[in-house]
Design a protein around this motif. Structure first.
Motif, PDB file in Angstrom:
ATOM      1  N   THR A 343      69.837-105.967  69.003  1.00 26.14           N
ATOM      2  CA  THR A 343      71.191-105.406  68.892  1.00 26.14           C
ATOM      3  C   THR A 343      71.743-104.905  70.220  1.00 26.14           C
ATOM      4  O   THR A 343      72.954-104.822  70.390  1.00 26.14           O
ATOM      5  CB  THR A 343      71.217-104.245  67.884  1.00 26.14           C
ATOM      6  OG1 THR A 343      70.367-103.187  68.349  1.00 26.14           O
ATOM      7  CG2 THR A 343      70.757-104.705  66.512  1.00 26.14           C
ATOM      8  N   VAL A 344      70.863-104.535  71.166  1.00 29.67           N
ATOM      9  CA  VAL A 344      71.313-104.027  72.464  1.00 29.67           C
ATOM     10  C   VAL A 344      70.678-104.878  73.556  1.00 29.67           C
ATOM     11  O   VAL A 344      69.454-104.870  73.739  1.00 29.67           O
ATOM     12  CB  VAL A 344      70.936-102.545  72.668  1.00 29.67           C
ATOM     13  CG1 VAL A 344      71.476-102.044  74.009  1.00 29.67           C
ATOM     14  CG2 VAL A 344      71.480-101.688  71.535  1.00 29.67           C
ATOM     15  N   LEU A 345      71.511-105.614  74.262  1.00 25.62           N
ATOM     16  CA  LEU A 345      71.057-106.502  75.331  1.00 25.62           C
ATOM     17  C   LEU A 345      71.580-105.980  76.657  1.00 25.62           C
ATOM     18  O   LEU A 345      72.775-105.701  76.799  1.00 25.62           O
ATOM     19  CB  LEU A 345      71.571-107.922  75.093  1.00 25.62           C
ATOM     20  CG  LEU A 345      71.344-108.937  76.207  1.00 25.62           C
ATOM     21  CD1 LEU A 345      69.864-109.152  76.464  1.00 25.62           C
ATOM     22  CD2 LEU A 345      72.039-110.254  75.874  1.00 25.62           C
ATOM     23  N   ASN A 346      70.693-105.854  77.618  1.00 27.27           N
ATOM     24  CA  ASN A 346      71.064-105.367  78.948  1.00 27.27           C
ATOM     25  C   ASN A 346      70.801-106.486  79.950  1.00 27.27           C
ATOM     26  O   ASN A 346      69.693-107.013  80.016  1.00 27.27           O
ATOM     27  CB  ASN A 346      70.230-104.135  79.297  1.00 27.27           C
ATOM     28  CG  ASN A 346      70.275-103.104  78.177  1.00 27.27           C
ATOM     29  OD1 ASN A 346      71.246-102.384  78.033  1.00 27.27           O
ATOM     30  ND2 ASN A 346      69.220-103.064  77.366  1.00 27.27           N
ATOM     31  N   GLN A 347      71.827-106.825  80.747  1.00 26.86           N
ATOM     32  CA  GLN A 347      71.714-108.000  81.606  1.00 26.86           C
ATOM     33  C   GLN A 347      72.427-107.789  82.940  1.00 26.86           C
ATOM     34  O   GLN A 347      73.484-107.128  82.997  1.00 26.86           O
ATOM     35  CB  GLN A 347      72.362-109.210  80.932  1.00 26.86           C
ATOM     36  CG  GLN A 347      71.632-109.709  79.701  1.00 26.86           C
ATOM     37  CD  GLN A 347      70.574-110.716  80.027  1.00 26.86           C
ATOM     38  OE1 GLN A 347      70.814-111.910  80.074  1.00 26.86           O
ATOM     39  NE2 GLN A 347      69.364-110.241  80.253  1.00 26.86           N
ATOM     40  N   PHE A 373      75.803-104.621  71.361  1.00 28.31           N
ATOM     41  CA  PHE A 373      76.240-104.357  72.719  1.00 28.31           C
ATOM     42  C   PHE A 373      75.576-105.338  73.686  1.00 28.31           C
ATOM     43  O   PHE A 373      74.398-105.663  73.528  1.00 28.31           O
ATOM     44  CB  PHE A 373      75.861-102.934  73.160  1.00 28.31           C
ATOM     45  CG  PHE A 373      76.621-101.837  72.473  1.00 28.31           C
ATOM     46  CD1 PHE A 373      77.921-101.529  72.852  1.00 28.31           C
ATOM     47  CD2 PHE A 373      76.040-101.112  71.448  1.00 28.31           C
ATOM     48  CE1 PHE A 373      78.622-100.518  72.223  1.00 28.31           C
ATOM     49  CE2 PHE A 373      76.727-100.100  70.804  1.00 28.31           C
ATOM     50  CZ  PHE A 373      78.023 -99.805  71.196  1.00 28.31           C
ATOM     51  N   VAL A 374      76.357-105.766  74.672  1.00 30.76           N
ATOM     52  CA  VAL A 374      75.812-106.397  75.873  1.00 30.76           C
ATOM     53  C   VAL A 374      76.252-105.524  77.036  1.00 30.76           C
ATOM     54  O   VAL A 374      77.455-105.322  77.250  1.00 30.76           O
ATOM     55  CB  VAL A 374      76.310-107.833  76.069  1.00 30.76           C
ATOM     56  CG1 VAL A 374      75.753-108.406  77.371  1.00 30.76           C
ATOM     57  CG2 VAL A 374      75.912-108.716  74.897  1.00 30.76           C
ATOM     58  N   ILE A 375      75.270-104.983  77.742  1.00 28.24           N
ATOM     59  CA  ILE A 375      75.562-104.008  78.791  1.00 28.24           C
ATOM     60  C   ILE A 375      75.174-104.611  80.131  1.00 28.24           C
ATOM     61  O   ILE A 375      74.035-105.055  80.325  1.00 28.24           O
ATOM     62  CB  ILE A 375      74.806-102.696  78.525  1.00 28.24           C
ATOM     63  CG1 ILE A 375      75.335-102.065  77.233  1.00 28.24           C
ATOM     64  CG2 ILE A 375      74.953-101.733  79.700  1.00 28.24           C
ATOM     65  CD1 ILE A 375      74.540-100.893  76.743  1.00 28.24           C
ATOM     66  N   PHE A 376      76.130-104.645  81.048  1.00 31.09           N
ATOM     67  CA  PHE A 376      75.936-105.272  82.350  1.00 31.09           C
ATOM     68  C   PHE A 376      75.695-104.217  83.423  1.00 31.09           C
ATOM     69  O   PHE A 376      76.229-103.106  83.371  1.00 31.09           O
ATOM     70  CB  PHE A 376      77.172-106.093  82.745  1.00 31.09           C
ATOM     71  CG  PHE A 376      77.495-107.197  81.786  1.00 31.09           C
ATOM     72  CD1 PHE A 376      76.789-108.382  81.811  1.00 31.09           C
ATOM     73  CD2 PHE A 376      78.506-107.052  80.852  1.00 31.09           C
ATOM     74  CE1 PHE A 376      77.082-109.412  80.929  1.00 31.09           C
ATOM     75  CE2 PHE A 376      78.820-108.064  79.963  1.00 31.09           C
ATOM     76  CZ  PHE A 376      78.097-109.245  79.997  1.00 31.09           C
ATOM     77  N   GLY A 377      74.926-104.598  84.419  1.00 34.81           N
ATOM     78  CA  GLY A 377      74.697-103.721  85.565  1.00 34.81           C
ATOM     79  C   GLY A 377      74.042-104.499  86.688  1.00 34.81           C
ATOM     80  O   GLY A 377      73.525-105.598  86.495  1.00 34.81           O
ATOM     81  N   ASP A 396      84.453-107.675  69.755  1.00 34.73           N
ATOM     82  CA  ASP A 396      83.716-106.451  69.452  1.00 34.73           C
ATOM     83  C   ASP A 396      82.370-106.707  68.794  1.00 34.73           C
ATOM     84  O   ASP A 396      81.734-105.775  68.294  1.00 34.73           O
ATOM     85  CB  ASP A 396      84.558-105.542  68.556  1.00 34.73           C
ATOM     86  CG  ASP A 396      84.954-106.220  67.247  1.00 34.73           C
ATOM     87  OD1 ASP A 396      84.763-107.453  67.131  1.00 34.73           O
ATOM     88  OD2 ASP A 396      85.455-105.527  66.342  1.00 34.73           O
ATOM     89  N   ALA A 397      81.921-107.952  68.743  1.00 37.25           N
ATOM     90  CA  ALA A 397      80.643-108.261  68.107  1.00 37.25           C
ATOM     91  C   ALA A 397      79.935-109.363  68.908  1.00 37.25           C
ATOM     92  O   ALA A 397      79.974-110.515  68.516  1.00 37.25           O
ATOM     93  CB  ALA A 397      80.852-108.689  66.658  1.00 37.25           C
ATOM     94  N   PRO A 398      79.311-109.003  70.014  1.00 38.27           N
ATOM     95  CA  PRO A 398      79.055-107.638  70.476  1.00 38.27           C
ATOM     96  C   PRO A 398      80.153-107.110  71.393  1.00 38.27           C
ATOM     97  O   PRO A 398      80.949-107.876  71.939  1.00 38.27           O
ATOM     98  CB  PRO A 398      77.755-107.813  71.274  1.00 38.27           C
ATOM     99  CG  PRO A 398      77.912-109.188  71.877  1.00 38.27           C
ATOM    100  CD  PRO A 398      78.596-110.020  70.822  1.00 38.27           C
ATOM    101  N   ALA A 399      80.142-105.784  71.563  1.00 39.37           N
ATOM    102  CA  ALA A 399      80.992-105.160  72.569  1.00 39.37           C
ATOM    103  C   ALA A 399      80.334-105.338  73.930  1.00 39.37           C
ATOM    104  O   ALA A 399      79.124-105.189  74.073  1.00 39.37           O
ATOM    105  CB  ALA A 399      81.167-103.678  72.260  1.00 39.37           C
TER     106      ALA A 399
END
Length: 728
Positions: A343-347, A373-377, A396-399
């Motif tokens: 559910t939470v992907l960080n990339q 969520f897809v969270i970028f950094g 919004d799916a995912p945000a």
């Protein structure tokens, strides 16, 4: 004016200018009138306000007659604008718990002891099992001298055992130093020497590649003797009295090494307080909970891994440790995301762009993603590269969230929600606004705030700042400077990143303060070239670097990955590397000035990534300019001579008759050198313009043959002694 020319009548008139900003000052006798004309997105009203404030402040400075104010020190902001920049947009203060990571983890174990905490290749650990294993290992480490303010180097492959190792170090009160076992031995040895760890925590598979350092103890967690010792230790929660001293929120939790300008990496020490603060801020925005499944995708030597690991464990979620091989396979990773119901992907953006391609190639699989969520950094995020993703997935799916923070802070300092439609849809996305208890200042060289829309260097202050660089007080003092806008003794970190504020307070990332490159006298932004390369219909991914494979000869080189999902993907597959290179370079030449056209464009199967998931620029191969060459041999002596001269100037073993000088890596400076060599070797006068008009050997030979015999070439320059030398 109508009478200026007889018979001419003025029907209408308006002023136009090619300048984006025009300011005129008119003296009406009793006052000055200022008129501002500005092209969008510049605001004439804002510019007028700045001019008015500057004039008022200048008058004030003149009235004071102290002589201590230089013209460059006159402020252009009025009190309202300055308060907006410094205070209102930095009003992020919130109360957060003052505690440590082991304390929060123990609380979570008490709430959900039987829930799955960690998954790795079919193995599962519940929160209670993870807690028991880490308690045993922590007691072993304490017996070896580990405690608050001490450092433990951890060098293991990404696995469930690595989660145990890192958490155990934190429970002792010590700080872990992640040392990726794939690092070169010399770099690892340097980190061991610089960090000064009490011991090295490793595994049997990683231990063999570690350099031997005198007096540095190793604990190999899966060695039979260690396993036996651990089995005999208490698995219950550690009492405070078992540690060498009390664990406090300001004790360091980890020391992560980042690259240094001197060539050696530097360690950044981050305390428990910062990580606790980070997730309290995140909780308010994203409502992470026990139902979330997180991936641990990145190397633990990259601070994004702190976000991945603790994002799951502090909220009762499940952490899926991604095997190294899967992390390098976008298709395999997509399958894992679906299979594990992540559910939470960080990339990093570079890694996600590859996942976007895999998702496009397997849309049925991608449609079953459970992401919230897809969270970028870690890198600038280009909105144009997300178009395909938004075409297949709801906004919004995912945000999607773009986050920013340098290693010297704590993982995330600013955040921005990404929408499918942005004001500047082809540009780099904003990095957003500050998180809780973090302040962001955009300052000029004199540490004064710059107006909205003006680029300046970003300084960060508040709860997310690290301690500084370990054993580097001078460097720490240089980068962590006194904050003129905070309480006495407060620091702010000079990021070296150039940003500008939008009218809504969000920050736009512009680039590094030293991000520009200079090639043949031109200052160039490589990101602009990358954007054009990536917009080619046959290109899926692109990267651009400046190489100096021959000393003094800097060349722009592009690297592209063909887009297999494009409508004309068959055309991309059928093109040879040389044909694709020529097509892309021609496309770029149509959109950018000649000095920004890459000397070579290389086709790759995939862009190389570092262990942290960023583009590995050092792994990009040296260009082979011969791939653009033809095989047709010269048929006349003149063609043979020109082929030899082309090869000599370009540094190639051979050149074909139909080869273009510029497709083989030539540029304006080399063109001048070739013309000089032709004049010397062939006795032919050749304007440099002719080479641009006829850049192939065949074309140039034809031009030379057509020259009239009456036109004499200038004699070649030869060394001659000076007159005074002859007299002596």
């Amino acid at each position: 004016m109508s009478g200026a020319l007889e018979g001419v009548e003025l029907l209408s008139a308006h002023e136009r200018s090619n300048y984006p900003l025009t300011v005129s000052v008119d003296d009406s006798g009793s006052r000055f009138d200022v008129v501002v004309q500005a092209a969008s997105p510049l605001s004439p009203q804002a510019v007028t306000g700045l001019i008015h404030a500057a004039a008022a402040n200048l008058v004030t400075a003149l009235e004071e007659e102290t002589g201590a104010t230089g013209l460059h020190e006159v402020q252009v902001l009025d009190e309202t604008d300055e308060r907006q920049l410094l205070t209102r947009w930095n009003d992020t203060a919130h109360e957060v718990p003052v505690t440590t990571l082991p304390r929060l983890f123990a609380d979570q174990v008490g709430r959900t002891p039987d829930a799955v905490a960690v998954t790795f290749e079919g193995t599962e650990l519940s929160y209670a099992e993870l807690d028991a294993r880490t308690n045993r290992l922590a007691r072993l480490l304490i017996s070896r001298g580990v405690g608050p303010e001490s450092v433990v180097a951890v060098s293991m492959e990404r696995s469930a055992d690595l989660v145990v190792a890192l958490l155990a170090v934190l429970k002792t009160g010590g700080a872990y130093v992640p040392v990726d076992p794939e690092y070169p031995a010399d770099r690892i040895a340097y980190m061991f020497g610089d960090a000064r760890p009490v011991l090295v925590l490793t595994s049997r598979s990683a231990a063999g590649g570690l350099p031997v350092v005198a007096d540095l103890e190793r604990v190999v967690v899966d060695e039979p003797q260690t396993v036996s010792t651990l089995a005999g230790l208490d698995a219950g929660e550690l009492a405070e009295t078992e540690r060498r001293c009390a664990l406090l929120p300001d004790h360091p939790a980890y020391v992560i090494y980042t690259s240094g300008s001197t060539g050696n990496p530097k360690g950044v020490a981050v305390p428990h307080r910062n990580v606790v603060q980070l997730f309290e801020a995140a909780k308010s925005r994203y409502d992470f909970g026990a139902d979330d499944v997180w991936t641990w995708f990145h190397s633990f030597s990259f601070d994004f891994s702190v976000w991945e690991m603790w994002g799951a464990l502090l909220h009762g979620g499940r952490l899926v440790v991604v095997p190294h091989g899967i992390s390098r396979s976008p298709g395999g990773f997509l399958d894992l995301l679906v299979r594990e119901r992540v559910t939470v992907l960080n990339q990093t953006p570079s890694a996600f762009y590859q996942l976007v391609q895999a998702d496009a190639e397997a849309p049925d699989l991608g449609s079953r993603l459970a992401l919230r969520f897809v969270i970028f950094g870690g890198e600038a995020l280009d909105h144009g590269r997300l178009t395909e993703w938004f075409a297949r997935h709801p906004e919004d799916a995912p945000a999607l969230v773009n986050m920013y923070a340098p290693t010297e802070t704590t993982v995330v300092c600013t955040a921005y929600p990404v929408s499918a439609r942005e004001e500047e849809s082809t540009g780099v996305l904003p990095i957003g606004s500050p998180m809780w208890n973090t302040r962001a200042y955009v300052l000029d060289d004199s540490l004064r705030p710059v107006p909205v829309g003006v680029a300046g260097e970003l300084y960060l202050a508040g709860a997310q700042l690290s301690r500084g660089y370990t054993h580097r007080p001078g460097l720490t003092a240089e980068r962590f400077v006194a904050c003129p806008f905070g309480a006495a003794g407060e620091r702010m970190y000079r990021t070296g990143d150039v940003v500008r504020r939008r009218a809504d307070g969000h920050l736009d990332y512009v680039g590094r303060a030293d991000d520009q490159v200079k090639v043949r006298g031109f200052r160039i932004e490589l990101g602009e070239i990358e954007a054009v390369l990536a917009s080619h219909p046959l290109v899926g991914q692109a990267a651009v670097v400046v190489r100096e494979d021959t000393p003094g000869d800097k060349r722009i080189v592009g690297y592209v990955v063909a887009d297999p999902t494009a409508e004309n993907s068959g055309a991309a597959a059928d093109l040879s590397a040389s044909a694709l290179s020529a097509a892309v370079r021609g496309y770029v030449r149509e959109r950018l000035p000649d000095h920004m056209v890459p000397s070579a464009v290389m086709r790759l199967d995939v862009l190389p990534l570092t262990v942290n998931g960023k583009l590995d620029r050092r792994a990009l191969p040296a260009p082979d300019y011969r791939v653009a060459g033809s095989n047709r041999a010269p048929s006349t002596p003149r063609e043979k001579e020109l082929c030899d001269l082309f090869a000599e100037v370009l540094g190639l073993p051979e050149v074909g008759v139909d080869d273009s000088f510029f497709d083989l890596g030539g540029h304006s400076l080399l063109a001048t050198r070739l013309v000089s060599r032709i004049r010397t070797a062939l006795g032919a006068e050749l304007p440099i313009r002719t080479l641009f008009e006829a850049p192939t050997v065949a074309g140039l030979a034809s031009r030379l043959e057509a020259q009239t015999n009456t036109k004499r070439a200038r004699p070649a320059l030869r060394p001659r002694p000076r007159p005074m030398q002859e007299e002596n």
